[in-house]
Scaffold this motif. Structure first.
Motif, PDB file in Angstrom:
ATOM      1  N   LEU A   1      34.466  19.484  45.003  1.00  0.00           N
ATOM      2  CA  LEU A   1      34.749  19.894  46.374  1.00  0.00           C
ATOM      3  C   LEU A   1      36.193  19.526  46.683  1.00  0.00           C
ATOM      4  CD1 LEU A   1      33.838  20.870  49.236  1.00  0.00           C
ATOM      5  CD2 LEU A   1      33.254  18.478  49.705  1.00  0.00           C
ATOM      6  N   GLU A   2      36.941  20.468  47.244  1.00  0.00           N
ATOM      7  CA  GLU A   2      38.330  20.221  47.619  1.00  0.00           C
ATOM      8  C   GLU A   2      38.524  20.622  49.075  1.00  0.00           C
ATOM      9  OE1 GLU A   2      41.071  22.188  45.038  1.00  0.00           O
ATOM     10  OE2 GLU A   2      39.857  21.832  43.254  1.00  0.00           O
ATOM     11  N   LEU A   3      39.084  19.717  49.863  1.00  0.00           N
ATOM     12  CA  LEU A   3      39.449  20.003  51.240  1.00  0.00           C
ATOM     13  C   LEU A   3      40.950  19.791  51.392  1.00  0.00           C
ATOM     14  CD1 LEU A   3      36.631  18.291  53.332  1.00  0.00           C
ATOM     15  CD2 LEU A   3      36.746  20.644  52.523  1.00  0.00           C
ATOM     16  N   SER A   4      41.602  20.673  52.131  1.00  0.00           N
ATOM     17  CA  SER A   4      43.056  20.566  52.251  1.00  0.00           C
ATOM     18  C   SER A   4      43.511  21.125  53.591  1.00  0.00           C
ATOM     19  CB  SER A   4      43.746  21.329  51.110  1.00  0.00           C
ATOM     20  OG  SER A   4      43.431  22.715  51.174  1.00  0.00           O
ATOM     21  N   GLY A   5      44.705  20.741  53.971  1.00  0.00           N
ATOM     22  CA  GLY A   5      45.307  21.263  55.189  1.00  0.00           C
ATOM     23  C   GLY A   5      46.784  20.946  55.223  1.00  0.00           C
TER      24      GLY A   5
ATOM     25  N   ASP B   1      32.623  24.344  44.101  1.00  0.00           N
ATOM     26  CA  ASP B   1      32.067  25.029  42.936  1.00  0.00           C
ATOM     27  C   ASP B   1      31.116  24.097  42.204  1.00  0.00           C
ATOM     28  OD1 ASP B   1      33.439  24.059  40.153  1.00  0.00           O
ATOM     29  OD2 ASP B   1      34.857  23.839  41.809  1.00  0.00           O
ATOM     30  N   ARG B   2      30.123  24.694  41.550  1.00  0.00           N
ATOM     31  CA  ARG B   2      29.181  23.911  40.772  1.00  0.00           C
ATOM     32  C   ARG B   2      28.485  24.812  39.767  1.00  0.00           C
ATOM     33  NH1 ARG B   2      25.648  20.484  43.252  1.00  0.00           N
ATOM     34  NH2 ARG B   2      24.542  20.414  41.272  1.00  0.00           N
TER      35      ARG B   2
ATOM     36  N   ARG C   1      28.637  29.547  36.861  1.00  0.00           N
ATOM     37  CA  ARG C   1      29.322  28.710  37.844  1.00  0.00           C
ATOM     38  C   ARG C   1      29.420  29.468  39.164  1.00  0.00           C
ATOM     39  NH1 ARG C   1      31.238  24.061  36.589  1.00  0.00           N
ATOM     40  NH2 ARG C   1      32.532  22.887  38.054  1.00  0.00           N
ATOM     41  N   PHE C   2      29.008  28.783  40.233  1.00  0.00           N
ATOM     42  CA  PHE C   2      29.084  29.340  41.578  1.00  0.00           C
ATOM     43  C   PHE C   2      30.321  28.790  42.269  1.00  0.00           C
ATOM     44  CE2 PHE C   2      28.232  28.664  46.133  1.00  0.00           C
ATOM     45  CZ  PHE C   2      28.084  29.989  46.530  1.00  0.00           C
ATOM     46  N   LYS C   3      31.063  29.677  42.970  1.00  0.00           N
ATOM     47  CA  LYS C   3      32.281  29.268  43.669  1.00  0.00           C
ATOM     48  C   LYS C   3      32.246  29.791  45.101  1.00  0.00           C
ATOM     49  CE  LYS C   3      35.166  31.251  40.850  1.00  0.00           C
ATOM     50  NZ  LYS C   3      36.448  31.657  40.193  1.00  0.00           N
ATOM     51  N   ALA C   4      32.661  28.942  46.017  1.00  0.00           N
ATOM     52  CA  ALA C   4      32.759  29.338  47.419  1.00  0.00           C
ATOM     53  C   ALA C   4      34.005  28.713  48.014  1.00  0.00           C
ATOM     54  CB  ALA C   4      31.524  28.886  48.199  1.00  0.00           C
ATOM     55  N   ARG C   5      34.641  29.443  48.902  1.00  0.00           N
ATOM     56  CA  ARG C   5      35.786  28.874  49.598  1.00  0.00           C
ATOM     57  C   ARG C   5      35.919  29.525  50.966  1.00  0.00           C
ATOM     58  NH1 ARG C   5      40.963  31.105  46.094  1.00  0.00           N
ATOM     59  NH2 ARG C   5      40.768  33.318  46.611  1.00  0.00           N
ATOM     60  N   ILE C   6      36.422  28.761  51.907  1.00  0.00           N
ATOM     61  CA  ILE C   6      36.713  29.260  53.238  1.00  0.00           C
ATOM     62  C   ILE C   6      38.083  28.746  53.642  1.00  0.00           C
ATOM     63  CG2 ILE C   6      34.306  29.453  53.987  1.00  0.00           C
ATOM     64  CD1 ILE C   6      34.659  26.819  55.489  1.00  0.00           C
ATOM     65  N   GLY C   7      38.726  29.491  54.517  1.00  0.00           N
ATOM     66  CA  GLY C   7      40.041  29.066  54.978  1.00  0.00           C
ATOM     67  C   GLY C   7      40.336  29.603  56.358  1.00  0.00           C
ATOM     68  N   TYR C   8      41.114  28.855  57.076  1.00  0.00           N
ATOM     69  CA  TYR C   8      41.570  29.289  58.389  1.00  0.00           C
ATOM     70  C   TYR C   8      43.066  29.019  58.469  1.00  0.00           C
ATOM     71  CZ  TYR C   8      41.976  29.939  63.424  1.00  0.00           C
ATOM     72  OH  TYR C   8      42.342  30.399  64.662  1.00  0.00           O
ATOM     73  N   ALA C   9      43.840  30.057  58.782  1.00  0.00           N
ATOM     74  CA  ALA C   9      45.290  29.923  58.873  1.00  0.00           C
ATOM     75  C   ALA C   9      45.761  30.500  60.191  1.00  0.00           C
ATOM     76  CB  ALA C   9      45.965  30.658  57.709  1.00  0.00           C
ATOM     77  N   ALA C  10      46.757  29.861  60.776  1.00  0.00           N
ATOM     78  CA  ALA C  10      47.285  30.317  62.064  1.00  0.00           C
ATOM     79  C   ALA C  10      48.805  30.263  62.050  1.00  0.00           C
ATOM     80  CB  ALA C  10      46.744  29.460  63.205  1.00  0.00           C
ATOM     81  N   PHE C  11      49.385  31.251  62.693  1.00  0.00           N
ATOM     82  CA  PHE C  11      50.832  31.318  62.881  1.00  0.00           C
ATOM     83  C   PHE C  11      51.077  31.552  64.368  1.00  0.00           C
ATOM     84  CE2 PHE C  11      54.770  33.598  63.448  1.00  0.00           C
ATOM     85  CZ  PHE C  11      55.644  32.980  62.582  1.00  0.00           C
ATOM     86  N   GLU C  12      51.830  30.647  65.001  1.00  0.00           N
ATOM     87  CA  GLU C  12      52.138  30.773  66.418  1.00  0.00           C
ATOM     88  C   GLU C  12      53.647  30.699  66.598  1.00  0.00           C
ATOM     89  OE1 GLU C  12      49.656  28.487  69.159  1.00  0.00           O
ATOM     90  OE2 GLU C  12      48.427  27.902  67.442  1.00  0.00           O
TER      91      GLU C  12
ATOM     92  N   ALA D   1      36.994  34.040  53.609  1.00  0.00           N
ATOM     93  CA  ALA D   1      35.841  33.452  52.920  1.00  0.00           C
ATOM     94  C   ALA D   1      35.617  34.204  51.619  1.00  0.00           C
ATOM     95  CB  ALA D   1      34.594  33.509  53.799  1.00  0.00           C
ATOM     96  N   GLN D   2      35.121  33.486  50.634  1.00  0.00           N
ATOM     97  CA  GLN D   2      34.830  34.102  49.341  1.00  0.00           C
ATOM     98  C   GLN D   2      33.602  33.456  48.725  1.00  0.00           C
ATOM     99  OE1 GLN D   2      37.940  33.786  46.408  1.00  0.00           O
ATOM    100  NE2 GLN D   2      36.786  34.842  44.826  1.00  0.00           N
ATOM    101  N   LEU D   3      32.736  34.288  48.176  1.00  0.00           N
ATOM    102  CA  LEU D   3      31.598  33.843  47.383  1.00  0.00           C
ATOM    103  C   LEU D   3      31.678  34.536  46.033  1.00  0.00           C
ATOM    104  CD1 LEU D   3      28.695  34.109  50.004  1.00  0.00           C
ATOM    105  CD2 LEU D   3      29.910  32.046  49.304  1.00  0.00           C
ATOM    106  N   ALA D   4      31.482  33.780  44.964  1.00  0.00           N
ATOM    107  CA  ALA D   4      31.561  34.365  43.626  1.00  0.00           C
ATOM    108  C   ALA D   4      30.627  33.618  42.692  1.00  0.00           C
ATOM    109  CB  ALA D   4      32.999  34.309  43.096  1.00  0.00           C
ATOM    110  N   GLN D   5      30.121  34.346  41.714  1.00  0.00           N
ATOM    111  CA  GLN D   5      29.282  33.759  40.681  1.00  0.00           C
ATOM    112  C   GLN D   5      29.808  34.196  39.320  1.00  0.00           C
ATOM    113  OE1 GLN D   5      26.574  31.607  40.859  1.00  0.00           O
ATOM    114  NE2 GLN D   5      26.683  31.556  38.627  1.00  0.00           N
TER     115      GLN D   5
END
Length: 756
Positions: A257-261, A309-310, A316-327, A368-372
């Motif tokens: 699991l990876e979390l970043s910002g 991912d696991r 191997r199953f992979k999932a990722r989500i992201g939120y990006a903003a430009f102001e 968002a992305q889901l992949a197998q």
């Protein structure tokens, strides 16, 4: 919840998983040890271009490849990699033009994810990312099924440092001396290490930015005609960038699991002051205009992301989500005192014109992305789907004051409280909602000598545009579009040193927002009007890349790549035949899908120590790209607008181990460019750029580095051919012919880094 709270959660929320993960700690997979900060910061080792194992043709450059020349931004680093050009002001590296094409043709990724930006062409200014956040920059020359296909020219991926990129921490501090004798500061720090069951990285950076330039413009009635006026201008851009980033990486049995910002704020003021004189004479009696133009800018970029991912379902199953903003918030005031051009001294009808404009822009993307992945006998099969939800809100309001002044003084008068009410500008108040669902399938495999990848991606796009300044019947427009994007890549190891790569891919470029907006812009193209076309379809391109790469010794690499792009459904401005707002001889123009274009070129790069000639502590770097294209518009054939015909980078680094010191230099030259739209044609050329550095290492934990950039006082020369009407442009009947020259002086930095 405020952005700062979101960002804090990105850095700290993973720690809440420590209790559950502790039970699995005995089963943690052994990971490769990260490099220590001493190895990365104070090593004295020359770092060369990476040779990646990706099947897709990819060039990878670690930050250490650039760091000795102390780039301030990702753009400053990118200008040293093959085929990247900029059409910015001197000392600015903002809209990256891979293979010389418009920034809208280049996909900018951060950690492999799309990011929103201010550009109406969907582009992102790479000078918004401080170089200290970067782990490496990747040039991805072709497209794959598991990435967004809007990368006609290719993709530039900015990979930020994470918890696995280093062990330990360092502090950085320095000063930047500008040509106007002003000094700006830079300070920052990074730490990475084991925290709980995972690895944490945190970093922060603050750096002053300043770019003082001078410009001279000479305007003629036509080429070879009479000199009508001269404009002298100073242009100073001064500000401060603040940035912070964090990541937490947790590995457990069978997965991770990876979390970043990250968060970047640009606080900047652009100050342009100009004086215009009549007929080539410079003196009080020849004064035409005094102009004062100031822009206050505050821009925030921030992203949050999670990857999981696991091992499961036989793969191997992979999932990722992201939120990006430009102001982006910009307050611009332009005030000009205009004096009568044919009579002096100042008559009673001299005028003061003031424009105050407010721009507020917010662009957000949720992805968002889901992949197998499945392991098959013939290779690895990946099946997935990606979602992108974009929301973009723009509000531009302005007020203009035009005041008669009986006897204007030599300086601009101050008129307090003169502005208001503020009204929307044409095309300036709009919202855009875009929803994409992109399923894909990709099959890849590898043998001793051969690796390959083939895939299909199906991109669907639903768009709704609401423009409050358009006619009521056109105010809300909706559109749907779908495009199939095949791709195939082959890499063949001819020997232990040589390998051949071949890529074929179809890519897409979606229309710019201003091309879609149904608002009428009067006298936008010379005296001609412009109106967007919500019915526009996307451009598509078939691309071919053929490359040969050779390993030189243990660390060196050389490569040559041929590329070709066939662009279909090209978007060009066309004449509707309707008369324009300026009357007879003017027309309303609109973008339409008309015709095709093609782009081609050769890219060469070399990065190697000179061990073969007995100089193991000397590293040389060279890349050269020859670029060309062909397109047909209403005036005939031309290249793609503003494509430079070549880009050259050459340099060396000499390490002196016995002295714990090093020095080096780079030289850059970008070729000429030409752009043509209705009403204006522009020729652009740049002078060469020379940079030097000298460093001294003290023990194993401290390095002091002095760098000098723009040592040749690089200039930007532009030739403007201006026409009032379409027919005038065909007949070469000039409205104005202008020669503009911009120049900036050298910049020196003294930076120290200490590790802990």
């Amino acid at each position: 919840m405020k952005k700062s709270a979101y960002f804090a959660l990105a850095a700290l929320a993973p720690l809440a998983l420590a209790t559950q993960a502790k039970a699995q700690e005995s089963a943690l997979a052994a990971a490769a040890a990260p490099a220590t900060v001493e190895e990365l910061v104070v090593s004295g080792e020359i770092v060369f271009r990476n040779r990646t194992e990706d099947t897709v043709p990819t060039l990878s450059y670690d930050l250490e490849y650039f760091q000795r020349f102390e780039p301030l931004t990702a753009g400053d680093a990118m200008k040293r990699v093959p085929s990247v050009a900029f059409l910015s002001d001197v000392l600015e590296s903002d809209g990256a033009r891979l293979r010389g094409l418009d920034p809208g043709y280049t996909q900018i990724l951060i950690n492999g994810e799309r990011v929103p930006g201010a550009g109406v062409d969907r582009s992102f200014f790479v000078d918004r990312i401080p170089a200290e956040l970067i782990e490496r920059i990747e040039v991805v020359r072709s497209s794959s099924a598991n990435r967004s296909g809007d990368a006609v020219a290719g993709a530039l991926n900015i990979v930020l440092r994470d918890g696995h990129s280093l062990e330990g921490g360092y502090l950085r501090a320095g000063a930047i001396l500008l040509d106007d004798k002003r000094v700006r500061e830079t300070v920052g720090g990074v730490y990475a290490g084991q925290v709980g069951p995972g690895r944490l990285l945190v970093g922060a950076n603050m750096q002053g930015r300043r770019n003082p330039k001078v410009k001279v413009s000479r305007r003629y009635s036509e080429p070879g005609g009479e000199l009508e006026d001269i404009e002298l201008q100073t242009d100073t851009r001064n500000g401060t960038d603040y940035s912070a980033n964090a990541s937490y990486d947790l590995k457990f049995e069978g997965g991770s699991l990876e979390l970043s910002g990250y968060f970047v704020r640009t606080d900047r003021r652009e100050d342009e002051d100009s004086i215009e004189y009549a007929g080539g004479r410079i003196g009080p009696a020849d004064l035409l205009t005094l102009n004062d133009n100031n822009v206050d800018i505050v821009t925030d970029n921030w992203t949050l992301g999670a990857k999981y991912d696991r091992e499961m379902l036989g793969g191997r199953f992979k999932a990722r989500i992201g939120y990006a903003a430009f102001e982006d918030a910009q307050d611009e005031v332009e005030e000009e005192t205009e004096y009568l051009r044919d009579t002096r001294p100042f008559p009673e009808d001299d005028r003061f014109t003031g424009d105050l404009t407010f721009l507020r822009l917010k662009d957000t993307e949720f992805t968002a992305q889901l992949a197998q992945e499945f392991d098959l006998a013939v290779g690895e099969l990946e099946v997935g789907v990606q979602y992108v939800g974009k929301d973009r809100a723009t509000e531009i309001t302005a007020d203009r004051n035009r005041i008669t002044i009986p006897n204007p003084p030599a300086a601009r008068p101050t008129i307090p409280g003169a502005y208001g009410p503020f009204l929307p500008v044409a095309g300036g108040v709009s919202t855009i909602e875009e929803r994409r669902i992109d399923p894909y399938v990709m099959l890849s495999g590898k043998s001793d000598r051969l690796s390959w990848e083939a895939g299909l991606r199906y991109e669907t796009t639903e768009t709704e545009i609401v423009d409050e300044t358009a006619e009521a019947a056109d105010r809300v427009r909706e559109s749907d579009e779908a495009v199939l994007l095949p791709s195939a890549h082959l890499q063949w190891s001819l020997s232990d040193r040589d390998r051949l790569s071949l890529s074929v891919a179809r890519t897409v470029r979606r229309p710019s927002f201003n091309q879609l907006s149904p608002a009428m812009l009067e006298a936008e193209l010379g005296d001609n009007d412009f109106i967007g076309n919500p019915e526009l379809e996307s451009e598509t391109a078939w691309g071919l890349d053929l490359g040969l790469e050779r390993r030189i010794g243990r660390r060196g690499v050389a490569g040559v790549n041929l590329f070709y792009r066939s662009v279909e459904n090209l978007v060009e401005v066309a004449n509707t035949g309707e008369e324009g707002s300026e009357g007879e001889g003017t027309f309303v123009f609109t973008p339409q899908n008309t015709g095709d274009g093609k782009v081609w070129g050769i890219e060469f790069d070399l990065s190697t120590p000179l061990t073969a000639v007995g100089l193991p502590n000397t590293g040389v770097f060279l890349n050269y790209s020859w670029l060309d294209s062909e397109i047909t518009d209403g005036f005939g054939e031309r290249r793609f607008n503003d494509q430079s015909d070549h880009v050259l980078n050459v340099g060396f680094i000499q390490d002196l181990p016995e002295w714990k010191a090093a020095f080096g230099a780079t030289y850059r030259k970008q070729g000429d460019a030409f752009g043509r739209v209705v009403g204006e044609e522009v020729e652009t050329s740049y002078g060469a750029d020379l940079e030097l550095f000298v460093e001294k290492r003290f023990g194993d934990r401290f390095v002091l580095r002095l760098t000098g950039s723009n040592l040749l006082n690089a200039s930007k020369e532009e030739v403007f051919h201006k026409f009032a009407t379409f027919e005038d442009q065909l007949d070469r009947s000039y409205d104005e012919y202008e020669l503009e020259s911009e120049e900036a002086g050298p910049v020196f930095q003294l930076v120290g880094r200490v590790t802990f």
